[in-house]
Design an enzyme around this catalytic site. Structure first.
Site: not given
Lengths: 324, 366
Positions: B265, B269, B278
């Protein structure tokens, strides 16, 4: 008219509508070889074949999600969930998919889906004896139907299958073998959203549905005979949308109301109904609305304890006597 | 952690995770050129254009979110190859079941880009025509669209059509029961459906290693008795081949296919997410070189299929299209409550009519 059992009436509606409309398909667990856990679909796979009467894996979310997709794609699926207890596994698909697509996309994609499932008890234990109609009835986008008689079971199921919106159709295991007169007319619907005044009376209104209708009718007989109290008995038949005007009219004459249900007292369907009725009919009421419901205890397996807990005609009689 | 260790990590671009995935662009140069030159006339440019339009839409949407014109938005930067390849490898009669991450795929079937943008503005005008574009409403609850696709695919088959249905998802979507139930059901009833799972290694902040102990998500197909194939998610040509093969399989009555499009990714998000909190930004930078639009364009120019100028023109045209679409949004009137209240049911029973529900709820006697 013909005398049919509730089970035969449900099966008759499925069969008639499958004959009438090629888009109607059935799906569920053990609905073919076994005919469903309450034998409702017995014989249908032989008549309509395994493509229209689909045996599925044990997967409630998958079944309802599949039915949502099939409904959106132009079919009229009737998904059977063996009991309402198993519907918990499909709640997300029912609430977040079936009940939402029409609303969320401007009505372009409706979900003409019927989820047939079963409430009831009879030494089935805490996980298999629950009644969740109130949960479904609280969700905008769903229609919730709970017939009490064979005639209504047939007529309402026909209406549910033809309805363009998702309908949760809750049968009752203890009603399957009850008998009643069912009109012969092919395809005669009972409209969703209309209650029935099943017994007329002057002194008090008993509101009920599903198995509790039989209990309310029995209580009305006892009260007439032993107390000279005349009860009007209403069968809601549809819990969402709810026919408030019929109840308001009745309470306008009787001035007393008992709301009868089988589900838990806290947060049960009757609680919301009662709240609305005290708002709409406050000036007509001569006494606080009474409620008959299940105590907040999961039904035990013990036959004796089950009988102590399950609300029935005696609780209704007691509630009326306390009001008088 | 040193850079060397990062590069050699199993989930790095050249690492174990990508080993063995189907790839056209990853092949040696001569082979790659040959493959591209053998594509049907114009296909490479159509794929490139589709990706460029998706990219421009996504970048415009992020800007519009930052400007406050639309609400929280899930960018798909890096997933353009998977989406463009899926739409172009299928027939326009085939059904798409997107999630929020593929919110603009209908624009590749003629849907005006204003529609999905207006969806993110909470405006009813954003309800694109699902039947015309054969694109289901986007599903936000994770994995719920998989069983829908199976049902729709089954329904098509029952009516004697030869259409297939494709449902998108991510690595995280292989954990909920709906994924399992849909794969299993599709296999049992032999539904012509494609489960296209983009393994971008992150479900918000949960790495795929904490999602499943399976290294290759495609291996899950074994449990359902269906084929599971792995493809480079940054390679639009490989994705195209995989979807086309799965669709042919479905049309031939052979049932479902699970495609795992492997990658990373590249973005957050959602617009409310900050991945550096993170995950290691250095790792993201390693993957950034795989970005599918530039990668496809470079290979096409290298194979002599087009020129840098022609590609730039395609990109500029896409940017202009999306800029124009974004400028239309403010002019669309905001919805009134009645517009949505009337749409809860298709057939509104008299007991739910607005009059009946008006507050105070019911006229009282006397």
């Amino acid at each position: 008219m013909a005398e049919l059992t509730y089970r035969e009436a449900v099966r008759g509606a499925l069969r008639e509508e499958m004959l009438r409309d090629q888009r109607v398909i059935l799906m569920g667990e053990s609905i073919t070889g076994y005919g469903g856990s309450y034998a409702v679909t017995k014989g249908l796979v032989e008549e309509f074949g395994p493509k229209r009467v689909m045996e599925t894996p044990i997967a409630e979310a998958g079944i309802v999600g599949f039915a949502v997709g099939a409904a959106m794609g132009g079919l009229r699926p009737v998904a059977e969930l063996m009991t309402v207890n198993f519907a918990l596994l499909a709640l997300d698909q029912i609430v977040n998919s079936a009940a939402k697509f029409h609303y969320m996309f401007g009505g372009q994609w409706s979900v003409p889906l019927v989820v047939r499932t079963v409430s009831g008890f009879g030494q089935l234990g805490p996980t298999h004896s629950q009644t969740f109609e109130g949960w479904f009835a609280s969700v905008p986008g769903l229609k919730v139907v709970m017939p009490a008689t064979p005639a209504d079971a047939k007529g309402l199921l026909l209406a549910a299958i033809r309805d363009p919106d998702p309908v949760i159709f809750i049968e009752h295991s203890l009603l399957y073998s009850t008998k009643g007169q069912v009109p012969d007319d092919d395809g005669l619907e009972v409209p969703i959203g209309r209650a029935a005044v099943v017994r007329e009376g002057d002194d008090i209104t008993l509101v009920s549905y599903s198995r509790m209708l039989l209990q309310a009718l029995h209580a009305a007989e006892v009260l007439e005979r032993e107390d000279g109290v005349s009860c009007e008995v209403i069968d809601l038949r549809t819990l969402r949308p709810l026919d408030y005007p019929t109840m308001v009219r009745s309470v306008g004459r009787t001035h007393r109301l008992v709301v009868c249900g089988e589900d838990w007292r806290t947060g049960g369907f009757g609680a919301s109904l009662l709240s609305e009725l005290q708002d709409r009919s406050f000036d007509d009421l001569d006494a606080p609305i009474a409620r008959v419901a299940m105590r907040d205890i999961p039904l035990p397996y013990s036959r004796r304890l089950e009988q102590v807990l399950i609300p029935g005609s005696q609780q209704i009689v007691d509630a009326v006597r306390r009001m008088s | 952690m040193s850079e060397i260790e990062l590069v050699s990590g199993p989930d790095a671009p050249g690492g174990e995770l990508m080993a063995g995935v189907a790839s056209v662009l990853g092949a040696p140069a001569a082979e790659r050129r040959r493959s591209l030159r053998q594509l049907p006339q114009g296909l490479a440019l159509r794929l490139y254009t589709a990706m460029a339009r998706l990219r421009a839409f996504d970048e415009r949407a992020v800007i519009l979110q930052r400007q406050g014109t639309i609400g929280t938005y899930p960018p798909y930067y890096g997933e353009e190859a998977v989406q463009a390849a899926s739409v172009l490898a299928l027939d326009d009669r085939d059904w798409l079941f997107p999630t929020y991450r593929q919110n603009a795929v209908a624009t590749l079937r003629g849907c005006p880009p204003e529609s999905p943008l207006l969806l993110w503005r909470g405006n009813p005008a954003g309800w694109y025509d699902v039947h015309r574009y054969r694109t289901a409403p986007i599903c936000v609850p994770v994995a719920t669209n998989y069983p829908h696709a199976v049902g729709a695919a089954w329904g098509s088959r029952l009516r004697g059509e030869s259409t297939v249905a494709l449902a998108f998802g991510g690595d995280g979507s292989t954990s909920p029961g709906d994924f399992h139930e849909a794969c299993n059901l599709a296999a049992v009833v032999v539904a012509p459906v494609i489960f296209l799972v983009t393994n971008n290694q992150w479900a918000i902040s949960t790495p795929v290693q904490q999602q499943t102990k399976v290294t290759r998500l495609a291996d899950k197909a074994t449990a359902y008795g269906i084929p599971g194939v792995r493809v480079d998610s940054f390679d639009v040509f490989a994705c195209y081949e995989a979807v086309a093969a799965a669709a042919a399989r479905g049309r031939a009555g052979l049932g479902p296919t699970l495609i795992e499009a492997v990658g990373y990714r590249l973005g957050p998000h959602g617009t409310a997410d900050e991945p550096s909190l993170y995950r290691d930004p250095e790792r993201a930078r390693l993957w950034a070189g795989m970005e599918p639009l530039g990668r496809a364009g470079a290979a096409m120019v290298d194979a002599g299929l087009t020129t840098l100028e022609a590609l730039e023109e395609i990109r500029e045209s896409a940017v202009a299209e999306m800029l124009l679409a974004g400028d239309q949004l403010e002019a669309v009137p905001v919805p009134e409550l009645e517009e949505i209240a009337d749409r809860v049911h298709l057939s509104t029973p008299w007991t739910l009519s607005p009059d009946h529900l008006r507050e105070p709820s019911y006229p009282r006697a006397g």
